[in-house]
Design an enzyme around this catalytic site. Structure first.
Site, PDB file in Angstrom:
ATOM      1  CD  GLU A  82      -2.710   1.510   0.341  1.00  0.00           C
ATOM      2  OE1 GLU A  82      -3.584   0.711   0.029  1.00  0.00           O
ATOM      3  OE2 GLU A  82      -2.554   2.595  -0.256  1.00  0.00           O
ATOM      4  CG  ASP A 132      -7.553   4.259  -6.291  1.00  0.00           C
ATOM      5  OD1 ASP A 132      -8.256   4.799  -5.430  1.00  0.00           O
ATOM      6  OD2 ASP A 132      -6.404   3.826  -6.071  1.00  0.00           O
ATOM      7  CG  ASP A 168     -17.735   0.156  -5.760  1.00  0.00           C
ATOM      8  OD1 ASP A 168     -16.556   0.240  -6.187  1.00  0.00           O
ATOM      9  OD2 ASP A 168     -18.305   1.112  -5.192  1.00  0.00           O
ATOM     10  CB  THR A 204     -12.687  -3.842   1.598  1.00  0.00           C
ATOM     11  OG1 THR A 204     -13.388  -3.210   0.526  1.00  0.00           O
ATOM     12  CG2 THR A 204     -12.147  -5.195   1.157  1.00  0.00           C
ATOM     13  CG  PHE A 206     -12.690   2.082  -0.944  1.00  0.00           C
ATOM     14  CD1 PHE A 206     -11.719   2.252   0.036  1.00  0.00           C
ATOM     15  CD2 PHE A 206     -12.998   3.154  -1.759  1.00  0.00           C
ATOM     16  CE1 PHE A 206     -11.065   3.470   0.193  1.00  0.00           C
ATOM     17  CE2 PHE A 206     -12.355   4.372  -1.617  1.00  0.00           C
ATOM     18  CZ  PHE A 206     -11.388   4.535  -0.638  1.00  0.00           C
ATOM     19  CD  GLU A 207     -17.719  -5.972  -0.455  1.00  0.00           C
ATOM     20  OE1 GLU A 207     -16.688  -6.378   0.100  1.00  0.00           O
ATOM     21  OE2 GLU A 207     -18.551  -6.723  -0.987  1.00  0.00           O
TER      22      GLU A 207
HETATM   23  C1  LIG Z   1     -10.109   2.579  -3.524  1.00  0.00           C
HETATM   24  S1  LIG Z   1      -8.869   2.117  -2.387  1.00  0.00           S
HETATM   25  C2  LIG Z   1      -9.383   0.491  -1.843  1.00  0.00           C
HETATM   26  C3  LIG Z   1      -8.734   0.088  -0.562  1.00  0.00           C
HETATM   27  C4  LIG Z   1      -9.147  -1.310  -0.047  1.00  0.00           C
HETATM   28  N1  LIG Z   1      -8.720  -2.369  -0.945  1.00  0.00           N
HETATM   29  C5  LIG Z   1     -10.634  -1.389   0.177  1.00  0.00           C
HETATM   30  O1  LIG Z   1     -11.309  -2.112  -0.575  1.00  0.00           O
HETATM   31  O2  LIG Z   1     -11.123  -0.737   1.131  1.00  0.00           O
HETATM   32  C6  LIG Z   1      -7.489   1.719  -3.430  1.00  0.00           C
HETATM   33  C7  LIG Z   1      -6.168   1.656  -2.657  1.00  0.00           C
HETATM   34  O3  LIG Z   1      -5.131   1.202  -3.539  1.00  0.00           O
HETATM   35  C8  LIG Z   1      -3.957   1.919  -3.231  1.00  0.00           C
HETATM   36  N2  LIG Z   1      -3.115   1.858  -4.430  1.00  0.00           N
HETATM   37  C9  LIG Z   1      -3.403   2.348  -5.659  1.00  0.00           C
HETATM   38  N3  LIG Z   1      -2.422   2.089  -6.514  1.00  0.00           N
HETATM   39  C10 LIG Z   1      -1.466   1.406  -5.827  1.00  0.00           C
HETATM   40  C11 LIG Z   1      -0.206   0.878  -6.163  1.00  0.00           C
HETATM   41  N4  LIG Z   1       0.280   0.986  -7.404  1.00  0.00           N
HETATM   42  N5  LIG Z   1       0.514   0.264  -5.207  1.00  0.00           N
HETATM   43  C12 LIG Z   1       0.022   0.154  -3.942  1.00  0.00           C
HETATM   44  N6  LIG Z   1      -1.168   0.629  -3.553  1.00  0.00           N
HETATM   45  C13 LIG Z   1      -1.905   1.258  -4.489  1.00  0.00           C
HETATM   46  C14 LIG Z   1      -4.432   3.298  -2.864  1.00  0.00           C
HETATM   47  O4  LIG Z   1      -3.491   3.993  -2.068  1.00  0.00           O
HETATM   48  C15 LIG Z   1      -5.716   2.990  -2.110  1.00  0.00           C
HETATM   49  O5  LIG Z   1      -5.496   2.846  -0.729  1.00  0.00           O
END
Ligand SMILES: C[S@@+](CC[C@H](N)C(=O)[O-])C[C@H]1O[C@@H](n2cnc3c(N)ncnc32)[C@H](O)[C@@H]1O
Length: 225
Positions: A82, A132, A168, A204, A206-207
């Site tokens: 992360e 994301d 989602d 999670t 975000f879910e």
């Molecule tokens: C929308 S959040 C989802 C977090 C978690 N998986 C959830 O479902 O609650 C996406 C996460 O991916 C991380 N992220 C995005 N690109 C990444 C990368 N290349 N390497 C590590 N983390 C990354 C972001 O910092 C963010 O915390």
């Protein structure tokens, strides 16, 4: 050979709020429960002090789901990657309070970790939950699921290993299916080549957010051939 530094990243690091406890965790707990990023291949048996199945979660957010998974599966080892410092700090605090010996964190870009630090055929599972979605067309190039990325994931999985994803955001779900169904070395585990029934995995952050917004959740599973 090292993967060249990629210019387009799947995240933007903003100077977000971080609590004092999370900051302390980064300073004091990362040296203990973290694995520093290095472009040299990692010896997983040396990291965990044993040889066991290894699960990688990419972009674990606050890490609560990963911590629960690691606590419930002591027979496996878990690596969480992360880039968001408050999330890394939050996860470290949970690892410390649960004294988990089978979970380690790498605070670095997962694409570089996969390409340079994790050896080929080293992982039993790769988890990518609610990445994301980058909904605007001009940002689609930032989506982490791209042909080069999925090909890389396939090489890091052991034969028979699983790549599990969820989102989602329906347009991203369709994007994932299109790219992953064409990925070399990966086979869709759904009988019809589409989405799978929601597996028994923790919800999670975000879910839960997506569900509150009324979004449908899509789960995908691929197997390394
Ligand atoms: C929308 S959040 C989802 C977090 C978690 N998986 C959830 O479902 O609650 C996406 C996460 O991916 C991380 N992220 C995005 N690109 C990444 C990368 N290349 N390497 C590590 N983390 C990354 C972001 O910092 C963010 O915390």
């Amino acid at each position: 050979m090292n993967t060249p530094r990629h210019a387009i990243r799947s995240y933007v690091l903003r100077a977000g709020r971080i609590t004092r406890a999370q900051r302390r965790a980064l300073d004091e707990l990362l040296p203990r429960w973290g694995v520093p990023y290095s472009p040299a291949p990692l010896d997983l048996a040396a990291v965990f002090g044993r040889t066991a199945p290894c699960v990688l979660e990419i972009g674990f957010g606050d890490g609560d789901t990963l911590v629960e998974l690691a606590a419930a599966s002591p027979q496996s080892d878990f690596l969480g990657v992360e880039v968001h410092p408050p999330g890394v700090g939050h996860c470290l605090l949970a690892i410390e309070s649960r004294q988990l010996t089978n979970l380690r964190v790498i605070a670095h870009d997962a694409v570089e970790v996969l390409g340079n630090q994790l050896p080929p055929s080293s992982l039993d599972e790769v988890l990518l939950y609610f990445p994301d979605p980058w909904p605007k067309t001009r940002h689609h190039k930032r989506r982490i699921v791209q042909p080069a990325f999925t090909a890389l994931v396939a090489t890091r999985l052991k034969h028979g290993g699983a790549f599990r994803l969820a989102t989602d955001w329906e347009p991203y779900a369709e994007w994932m299916i299109e790219i992953l169904n064409a990925a070399p070395g990966l086979v869709n585990a759904a009988p019809g080549g589409g989405f799978i029934e929601r597996p028994d995995r923790g919800a999670t952050r975000f879910e839960n957010r997506g569900r509150r917004l009324g979004h449908r959740v899509f789960d995908l599973e691929y197997r390394r051939t």
